[in-house]
Scaffold this motif. Structure first.
Motif, mmCIF file in Angstrom:
data_model
loop_
_atom_site.group_PDB
_atom_site.id
_atom_site.type_symbol
_atom_site.label_atom_id
_atom_site.label_comp_id
_atom_site.label_asym_id
_atom_site.label_seq_id
_atom_site.Cartn_x
_atom_site.Cartn_y
_atom_site.Cartn_z
ATOM 1 N N VAL A 50 -4.870 -1.002 -9.647
ATOM 2 C CA VAL A 50 -3.872 -1.746 -9.919
ATOM 3 C C VAL A 50 -2.629 -1.576 -8.929
ATOM 4 O O VAL A 50 -1.917 -2.411 -8.657
ATOM 5 C CB VAL A 50 -3.320 -1.314 -11.295
ATOM 6 N N GLU A 51 -2.331 -0.082 -8.598
ATOM 7 C CA GLU A 51 -1.261 -0.014 -7.591
ATOM 8 C C GLU A 51 -1.400 -0.785 -6.457
ATOM 9 O O GLU A 51 -0.628 -1.558 -5.715
ATOM 10 C CB GLU A 51 -1.236 1.404 -7.451
ATOM 11 N N THR A 52 -2.735 -0.834 -5.812
ATOM 12 C CA THR A 52 -3.119 -1.650 -4.514
ATOM 13 C C THR A 52 -2.709 -3.272 -4.677
ATOM 14 O O THR A 52 -1.952 -3.740 -3.691
ATOM 15 C CB THR A 52 -4.742 -1.476 -4.106
ATOM 16 N N ASN A 53 -3.131 -3.708 -5.839
ATOM 17 C CA ASN A 53 -2.791 -5.072 -5.926
ATOM 18 C C ASN A 53 -1.326 -5.359 -6.036
ATOM 19 O O ASN A 53 -0.698 -6.265 -5.278
ATOM 20 C CB ASN A 53 -3.403 -5.741 -7.315
ATOM 21 N N THR A 54 -0.722 -4.446 -6.844
ATOM 22 C CA THR A 54 1.002 -4.479 -7.097
ATOM 23 C C THR A 54 1.665 -4.594 -5.828
ATOM 24 O O THR A 54 2.515 -5.305 -5.473
ATOM 25 C CB THR A 54 1.293 -3.510 -8.075
ATOM 26 N N ALA A 55 1.068 -3.349 -4.890
ATOM 27 C CA ALA A 55 1.641 -3.420 -3.480
ATOM 28 C C ALA A 55 1.694 -4.724 -2.590
ATOM 29 O O ALA A 55 2.606 -4.978 -2.120
ATOM 30 C CB ALA A 55 1.080 -2.013 -2.804
ATOM 31 N N ALA A 56 0.340 -5.276 -2.713
ATOM 32 C CA ALA A 56 0.239 -6.306 -1.995
ATOM 33 C C ALA A 56 1.113 -7.621 -2.270
ATOM 34 O O ALA A 56 1.500 -8.158 -1.530
ATOM 35 C CB ALA A 56 -1.321 -6.730 -2.068
ATOM 36 N N LEU A 57 1.187 -7.600 -3.531
ATOM 37 C CA LEU A 57 2.066 -8.658 -4.057
ATOM 38 C C LEU A 57 3.475 -8.235 -3.869
ATOM 39 O O LEU A 57 4.089 -9.674 -3.706
ATOM 40 C CB LEU A 57 1.934 -8.743 -5.790
ATOM 41 N N ALA A 58 3.804 -7.195 -3.983
ATOM 42 C CA ALA A 58 5.179 -6.850 -3.565
ATOM 43 C C ALA A 58 5.491 -7.283 -2.014
ATOM 44 O O ALA A 58 6.560 -7.774 -1.703
ATOM 45 C CB ALA A 58 5.629 -5.288 -3.767
ATOM 46 N N ILE A 59 4.648 -6.842 -1.052
ATOM 47 C CA ILE A 59 4.705 -7.249 0.208
ATOM 48 C C ILE A 59 4.610 -8.821 0.579
ATOM 49 O O ILE A 59 5.513 -9.192 1.342
ATOM 50 C CB ILE A 59 3.648 -6.677 1.242
ATOM 51 N N THR A 60 3.725 -9.400 -0.124
ATOM 52 C CA THR A 60 3.791 -10.840 0.241
ATOM 53 C C THR A 60 5.133 -11.516 -0.464
ATOM 54 O O THR A 60 5.692 -12.426 0.144
ATOM 55 C CB THR A 60 2.581 -11.549 -0.734
ATOM 56 N N THR A 61 5.603 -11.069 -1.645
ATOM 57 C CA THR A 61 6.830 -11.644 -2.095
ATOM 58 C C THR A 61 8.153 -11.464 -1.105
ATOM 59 O O THR A 61 8.751 -12.372 -0.884
ATOM 60 C CB THR A 61 7.356 -11.014 -3.524
ATOM 61 N N TYR A 62 7.992 -10.252 -0.475
ATOM 62 C CA TYR A 62 9.216 -9.732 0.301
ATOM 63 C C TYR A 62 9.183 -10.589 1.541
ATOM 64 O O TYR A 62 10.066 -11.365 1.930
ATOM 65 C CB TYR A 62 9.405 -8.323 0.563
ATOM 66 N N VAL A 63 7.702 -10.525 2.278
ATOM 67 C CA VAL A 63 7.854 -11.019 3.632
ATOM 68 C C VAL A 63 8.032 -12.710 3.507
ATOM 69 O O VAL A 63 8.502 -13.375 4.317
ATOM 70 C CB VAL A 63 6.378 -10.498 4.241
ATOM 71 N N ASP A 64 7.269 -13.268 2.575
ATOM 72 C CA ASP A 64 7.135 -14.792 2.369
ATOM 73 C C ASP A 64 8.350 -15.220 2.101
ATOM 74 O O ASP A 64 8.602 -16.383 2.521
ATOM 75 C CB ASP A 64 6.047 -14.971 1.570
#
Length: 258
Positions: A170-184
């Motif tokens: 769950v943390e892995t998926n959440t971290a990936a979403l956080a990075i995508t949200t910020y960078v994109d």
């Protein structure tokens, strides 16, 4: 500059087009299957249509890549174009997913930097460069994304970067979403800023200069004490790039297990 949304086309039809080069060959949407050797061979492919749409949008803006404008560019009738891409909604999904797939992100098994933060940096650099090549992308909402190979490749890459950090799934998926949200989001704002300058012919600095009277005539230091404090401390030196780096570094510090 109005915003358009991806993911508005008919699901079955859109998926078949997005994955056209990753499954069994199919005839263009709307065309009946022909027996081998029968009839005239099509003069275009779906790839031709998508590439021409991207080029038009890059050169003249997203609105120029309409079905009518694209048909004219390709030298075919609009109805002929519909036999390859059935609607403007499917065309937009195909264009967006194609440019998402331009990012040079290592696929599973391919060499990549050893450090996970360097791998995230690769995602950051490639995504920001993609938006700068295709400024019109900043006008497209991908809240409902085109679920094609380009979109999934980016998602797979970020998840693979984070898998070995010892986070829970769950943390892995959440971290990936956080990075995508910020960078994109940051990359989209950078592209939108450049697009506004290009379409208006006025730089952002010039726009602010025209409104310089705000500070002399309207700005009330008593109502804005925090802004005033930063001003007197000479704290407004940071650039947009500085702000981006600061945010990304702090985000990754928070993700890294301690």
């Amino acid at each position: 500059m109005s915003e358009r949304r991806s993911g508005e086309g008919q699901p079955d039809r859109t998926l078949a087009l997005l994955w056209r080069n990753h499954s069994r060959p199919t005839v263009p949407a709307g065309e009946p299957a022909r027996k081998r050797g029968a009839g005239r061979r099509p003069s275009l492919t779906v790839d031709d249509v998508v590439e021409a749409g991207i080029q038009l949008a890059d050169e003249q803006g997203r609105a120029a890549a309409s079905m009518g404008g694209l048909a004219k560019e390709l030298g075919v009738g609009t109805m002929t174009l519909y036999t390859y891409v059935p609607s403007k909604e499917e065309l937009l999904d195909l264009m967006v997913d194609q440019v998402l797939g331009e990012r040079r992100l290592p696929a599973p098994g391919e060499p990549r930097p050893a450090d996970w933060r360097e791998q995230v940096e690769m995602y950051s650099v490639e995504t920001r460069a993609m938006f700068q090549r295709h400024l019109w992308l900043s006008q497209v909402s991908t809240i409902r994304p085109p679920v094609g190979p380009g979109m999934l490749a980016g998602r797979e890459y970020l998840l693979s970067v984070l898998l070995d950090l010892g986070l829970t799934p769950v943390e892995t998926n959440t971290a990936a979403l956080a990075i995508t949200t910020y960078v994109d989001s940051a990359a989209g704002l950078e592209a939108e800023s450049r697009l506004v300058e290009r379409t208006t012919g006025q730089t952002n600095d010039a726009w602010w200069f025209e409104r310089n009277d705000l500070w002399e005539t309207y700005f009330d230091v008593d109502r804005h004490p925090a802004m005033t404090t930063i001003w007197h401390a000479d704290g407004y030196k940071s650039t947009a790039h500085d702000a981006y780096r600061y945010g990304l570094d702090r985000l990754l510090n928070g993700i890294q297990p301690h």
